[in-house]
Design a protein around this motif. Structure first.
Motif, PDB file in Angstrom:
ATOM      1  N   ARG A  24      34.691  40.327   5.192  1.00 46.91           N
ATOM      2  CA  ARG A  24      33.224  40.279   5.270  1.00 46.91           C
ATOM      3  C   ARG A  24      32.661  41.141   6.384  1.00 46.91           C
ATOM      4  NH1 ARG A  24      31.755  34.028   4.844  1.00 46.91           N
ATOM      5  NH2 ARG A  24      31.273  34.570   6.963  1.00 46.91           N
ATOM      6  N   GLY A  25      33.502  41.924   7.065  1.00 47.44           N
ATOM      7  CA  GLY A  25      32.986  42.827   8.082  1.00 47.44           C
ATOM      8  C   GLY A  25      33.612  42.628   9.443  1.00 47.44           C
ATOM      9  N   LEU A  26      33.004  43.265  10.420  1.00 48.01           N
ATOM     10  CA  LEU A  26      33.486  43.228  11.797  1.00 48.01           C
ATOM     11  C   LEU A  26      32.746  42.144  12.570  1.00 48.01           C
ATOM     12  CD1 LEU A  26      35.311  44.599  13.911  1.00 48.01           C
ATOM     13  CD2 LEU A  26      33.408  46.133  14.417  1.00 48.01           C
ATOM     14  N   TRP A  27      33.520  41.352  13.335  1.00 49.91           N
ATOM     15  CA  TRP A  27      32.982  40.253  14.132  1.00 49.91           C
ATOM     16  C   TRP A  27      33.402  40.446  15.578  1.00 49.91           C
ATOM     17  CZ3 TRP A  27      30.422  36.033  11.746  1.00 49.91           C
ATOM     18  CH2 TRP A  27      30.387  36.089  10.350  1.00 49.91           C
ATOM     19  N   PHE A  28      32.561  40.041  16.497  1.00 51.84           N
ATOM     20  CA  PHE A  28      32.880  40.104  17.923  1.00 51.84           C
ATOM     21  C   PHE A  28      33.003  38.686  18.472  1.00 51.84           C
ATOM     22  CE2 PHE A  28      30.166  43.958  17.300  1.00 51.84           C
ATOM     23  CZ  PHE A  28      31.181  44.891  17.424  1.00 51.84           C
ATOM     24  N   VAL A  29      34.094  38.443  19.176  1.00 52.08           N
ATOM     25  CA  VAL A  29      34.235  37.176  19.889  1.00 52.08           C
ATOM     26  C   VAL A  29      33.813  37.469  21.316  1.00 52.08           C
ATOM     27  CG1 VAL A  29      35.815  35.359  20.621  1.00 52.08           C
ATOM     28  CG2 VAL A  29      36.078  36.397  18.360  1.00 52.08           C
ATOM     29  N   CYS A  30      32.743  36.805  21.754  1.00 48.46           N
ATOM     30  CA  CYS A  30      32.115  37.110  23.036  1.00 48.46           C
ATOM     31  C   CYS A  30      32.176  35.909  23.968  1.00 48.46           C
ATOM     32  CB  CYS A  30      30.659  37.503  22.824  1.00 48.46           C
ATOM     33  SG  CYS A  30      30.425  38.874  21.692  1.00 48.46           S
ATOM     34  N   GLU A  31      32.058  36.232  25.243  1.00 47.07           N
ATOM     35  CA  GLU A  31      32.046  35.201  26.277  1.00 47.07           C
ATOM     36  C   GLU A  31      30.607  34.916  26.679  1.00 47.07           C
ATOM     37  OE1 GLU A  31      34.952  34.657  29.930  1.00 47.07           O
ATOM     38  OE2 GLU A  31      33.574  36.330  30.209  1.00 47.07           O
ATOM     39  N   VAL A  32      30.270  33.625  26.768  1.00 57.18           N
ATOM     40  CA  VAL A  32      28.926  33.210  27.159  1.00 57.18           C
ATOM     41  C   VAL A  32      29.016  32.517  28.514  1.00 57.18           C
ATOM     42  CG1 VAL A  32      26.908  31.836  26.532  1.00 57.18           C
ATOM     43  CG2 VAL A  32      28.302  32.887  24.743  1.00 57.18           C
ATOM     44  N   GLU A  33      28.365  33.085  29.498  1.00 54.99           N
ATOM     45  CA  GLU A  33      28.294  32.523  30.853  1.00 54.99           C
ATOM     46  C   GLU A  33      29.667  32.208  31.439  1.00 54.99           C
ATOM     47  OE1 GLU A  33      25.585  29.230  30.669  1.00 54.99           O
ATOM     48  OE2 GLU A  33      23.923  30.490  30.037  1.00 54.99           O
ATOM     49  N   GLY A  34      30.662  33.012  31.111  1.00 53.83           N
ATOM     50  CA  GLY A  34      31.985  32.893  31.715  1.00 53.83           C
ATOM     51  C   GLY A  34      32.814  31.701  31.292  1.00 53.83           C
ATOM     52  N   ARG A  35      32.327  30.905  30.328  1.00 58.25           N
ATOM     53  CA  ARG A  35      33.088  29.707  29.969  1.00 58.25           C
ATOM     54  C   ARG A  35      33.173  29.439  28.471  1.00 58.25           C
ATOM     55  NH1 ARG A  35      28.082  27.742  31.964  1.00 58.25           N
ATOM     56  NH2 ARG A  35      27.030  26.522  30.398  1.00 58.25           N
ATOM     57  N   ALA A  36      32.154  29.739  27.723  1.00 58.27           N
ATOM     58  CA  ALA A  36      32.141  29.450  26.287  1.00 58.27           C
ATOM     59  C   ALA A  36      32.335  30.731  25.493  1.00 58.27           C
ATOM     60  CB  ALA A  36      30.821  28.795  25.907  1.00 58.27           C
ATOM     61  N   ARG A  37      32.711  30.559  24.239  1.00 62.24           N
ATOM     62  CA  ARG A  37      32.869  31.699  23.340  1.00 62.24           C
ATOM     63  C   ARG A  37      31.953  31.540  22.140  1.00 62.24           C
ATOM     64  NH1 ARG A  37      39.336  32.956  22.916  1.00 62.24           N
ATOM     65  NH2 ARG A  37      39.605  33.523  25.094  1.00 62.24           N
ATOM     66  N   VAL A  38      31.482  32.667  21.665  1.00 61.02           N
ATOM     67  CA  VAL A  38      30.656  32.694  20.462  1.00 61.02           C
ATOM     68  C   VAL A  38      31.123  33.875  19.609  1.00 61.02           C
ATOM     69  CG1 VAL A  38      28.833  34.121  21.499  1.00 61.02           C
ATOM     70  CG2 VAL A  38      28.281  32.634  19.592  1.00 61.02           C
ATOM     71  N   THR A  39      31.098  33.693  18.290  1.00 55.14           N
ATOM     72  CA  THR A  39      31.484  34.757  17.364  1.00 55.14           C
ATOM     73  C   THR A  39      30.220  35.299  16.723  1.00 55.14           C
ATOM     74  OG1 THR A  39      33.573  33.631  16.932  1.00 55.14           O
ATOM     75  CG2 THR A  39      32.920  35.329  15.374  1.00 55.14           C
ATOM     76  N   LEU A  40      30.060  36.617  16.773  1.00 58.95           N
ATOM     77  CA  LEU A  40      28.859  37.269  16.250  1.00 58.95           C
ATOM     78  C   LEU A  40      29.233  38.349  15.247  1.00 58.95           C
ATOM     79  CD1 LEU A  40      27.026  37.855  19.632  1.00 58.95           C
ATOM     80  CD2 LEU A  40      26.378  36.197  17.900  1.00 58.95           C
TER      81      LEU A  40
END
Length: 83
Positions: A24-40
Motif C-alpha cells: 500500500r505504499g511507503l510508511w515512516f515510523v517516527c519518534e514523538v517527543e523522544g518516547r512514543a512512536r507513530v506510523t505515517l
C-alpha cells in the motif's frame, strides 16, 4: 513534517526512525517527543506528493462521469419501475 490536515500532529516535525514499504505504499515510523512512536503514510508528510500537484487525466474524469450517469440513470429507472 506532518502535512495531513486532520492528523493531530499536523505541522509537527518528527524524527524518522525507519521506513517500511508495503503493497500500500511507503510508511515512516517516527519518534514523538523522544518516547512514543507513530506510523505515517508518506502522503501524510512533506516527503509525499502534495495533493494539488497530482495531474488529473481527462480520460479518467470522462470515465467517472459515465459511471455516475449510469448509476443515476439506474436509480431513477428503478424508482419509476417500483411505483
Amino acid at each position: 513534517m506532518v502535512t495531513h490536515p486532520f492528523h493531530p500532529l499536523c505541522g509537527g516535525e518528527l524524527s524518522v526512525l525507519f521506513e517500511r514499504r508495503t503493497r500500500r505504499g511507503l510508511w515512516f515510523v517516527c519518534e514523538v517527543e523522544g518516547r512514543a512512536r507513530v506510523t505515517l503514510r508518506q502522503d501524510w508528510t512533506d516527503r509525499g506528493v502534495p495533493q494539488g500537484d497530482r495531474p488529473v487525466a481527462t480520460d479518467g474524469l470522462t470515465a467517472l462521469r459515465a459511471v455516475i450517469d449510469a448509476v443515476l440513470g439506474r436509480c431513477s429507472d428503478s424508482t419509476q419501475v417500483g411505483e
